[in-house]
Scaffold this motif. Structure first.
Motif, PDB file in Angstrom:
ATOM      1  N   HIS A  49       0.830  -1.204   0.000  1.00 23.68           N
ATOM      2  CA  HIS A  49       0.000   0.000   0.000  1.00 23.68           C
ATOM      3  C   HIS A  49       0.867   1.258   0.000  1.00 23.68           C
ATOM      4  O   HIS A  49       0.535   2.235  -0.674  1.00 23.68           O
ATOM      5  N   LEU A  50       1.964   1.237   0.734  1.00 27.19           N
ATOM      6  CA  LEU A  50       2.881   2.371   0.739  1.00 27.19           C
ATOM      7  C   LEU A  50       3.470   2.593  -0.659  1.00 27.19           C
ATOM      8  O   LEU A  50       3.510   3.727  -1.155  1.00 27.19           O
ATOM      9  N   GLY A  51       3.886   1.527  -1.312  1.00 32.52           N
ATOM     10  CA  GLY A  51       4.416   1.634  -2.668  1.00 32.52           C
ATOM     11  C   GLY A  51       3.390   2.163  -3.651  1.00 32.52           C
ATOM     12  O   GLY A  51       3.699   2.979  -4.516  1.00 32.52           O
ATOM     13  N   GLN A  52       2.147   1.720  -3.501  1.00 36.50           N
ATOM     14  CA  GLN A  52       1.098   2.201  -4.393  1.00 36.50           C
ATOM     15  C   GLN A  52       0.807   3.680  -4.160  1.00 36.50           C
ATOM     16  O   GLN A  52       0.573   4.429  -5.113  1.00 36.50           O
ATOM     17  N   MET A  53       0.825   4.112  -2.919  1.00 39.71           N
ATOM     18  CA  MET A  53       0.595   5.532  -2.637  1.00 39.71           C
ATOM     19  C   MET A  53       1.713   6.395  -3.204  1.00 39.71           C
ATOM     20  O   MET A  53       1.461   7.441  -3.812  1.00 39.71           O
ATOM     21  N   ILE A  54       2.947   5.972  -3.026  1.00 39.42           N
ATOM     22  CA  ILE A  54       4.082   6.736  -3.557  1.00 39.42           C
ATOM     23  C   ILE A  54       3.999   6.793  -5.081  1.00 39.42           C
ATOM     24  O   ILE A  54       4.208   7.848  -5.683  1.00 39.42           O
ATOM     25  N   ALA A  55       3.694   5.677  -5.706  1.00 37.82           N
ATOM     26  CA  ALA A  55       3.593   5.643  -7.162  1.00 37.82           C
ATOM     27  C   ALA A  55       2.436   6.509  -7.661  1.00 37.82           C
ATOM     28  O   ALA A  55       2.562   7.218  -8.655  1.00 37.82           O
ATOM     29  N   LEU A  56       1.306   6.479  -6.962  1.00 33.20           N
ATOM     30  CA  LEU A  56       0.147   7.265  -7.371  1.00 33.20           C
ATOM     31  C   LEU A  56       0.422   8.756  -7.272  1.00 33.20           C
ATOM     32  O   LEU A  56       0.051   9.533  -8.150  1.00 33.20           O
ATOM     33  N   PHE A  57       1.099   9.183  -6.211  1.00 31.64           N
ATOM     34  CA  PHE A  57       1.403  10.603  -6.064  1.00 31.64           C
ATOM     35  C   PHE A  57       2.553  11.033  -6.972  1.00 31.64           C
ATOM     36  O   PHE A  57       2.605  12.172  -7.416  1.00 31.64           O
ATOM     37  N   GLY A  58       3.468  10.132  -7.271  1.00 32.11           N
ATOM     38  CA  GLY A  58       4.618  10.487  -8.083  1.00 32.11           C
ATOM     39  C   GLY A  58       4.387  10.407  -9.582  1.00 32.11           C
ATOM     40  O   GLY A  58       5.110  11.039 -10.354  1.00 32.11           O
ATOM     41  N   LEU A  59       3.376   9.658 -10.013  1.00 30.52           N
ATOM     42  CA  LEU A  59       3.144   9.466 -11.443  1.00 30.52           C
ATOM     43  C   LEU A  59       2.877  10.777 -12.186  1.00 30.52           C
ATOM     44  O   LEU A  59       3.528  11.043 -13.197  1.00 30.52           O
TER      45      LEU A  59
END
Length: 94
Positions: A49-59
């Motif tokens: 979930h942490l990885g998905q949040m970082i990826a979602l905000f960074g995309l």
């Protein structure tokens, strides 16, 4: 408008579209590598979930940087370097 100016404008438009497509594809690849690299540890679903949040905000940021930095395609090169770092994160986490 002179034919040379029209051809140059058409070439610039094609280059911008191609650069935008490449920036989107690279940003998506980097985001996927970030999720895989962060989730590779033994933290369970919280790390995923942490990885998905970082990826979602960074995309969106990666897309804008990849498309916006024009001088020598610096944005695309920076996205490629981030992809290399994300792949290294995945390799070293395993």
């Amino acid at each position: 408008m002179a034919p040379d100016r029209r051809a140059r404008a058409a070439r610039l438009d094609r280059n911008r579209v191609i650069c935008a497509i490449v920036a989107c594809l690279l940003a998506y690849g980097v985001a996927r590598l970030l999720v895989a690299g962060i989730a590779a540890g033994t933290g369970g679903p919280d790390r995923i979930h942490l990885g998905q949040m970082i990826a979602l905000f960074g995309l969106p940021v990666m897309v804008v940087v990849g498309f916006g930095a024009w001088k020598g395609h610096a944005g695309l090169l920076m996205l490629g370097a981030c992809g290399g770092l994300a792949a290294g994160l995945r390799l070293f986490a395993a």
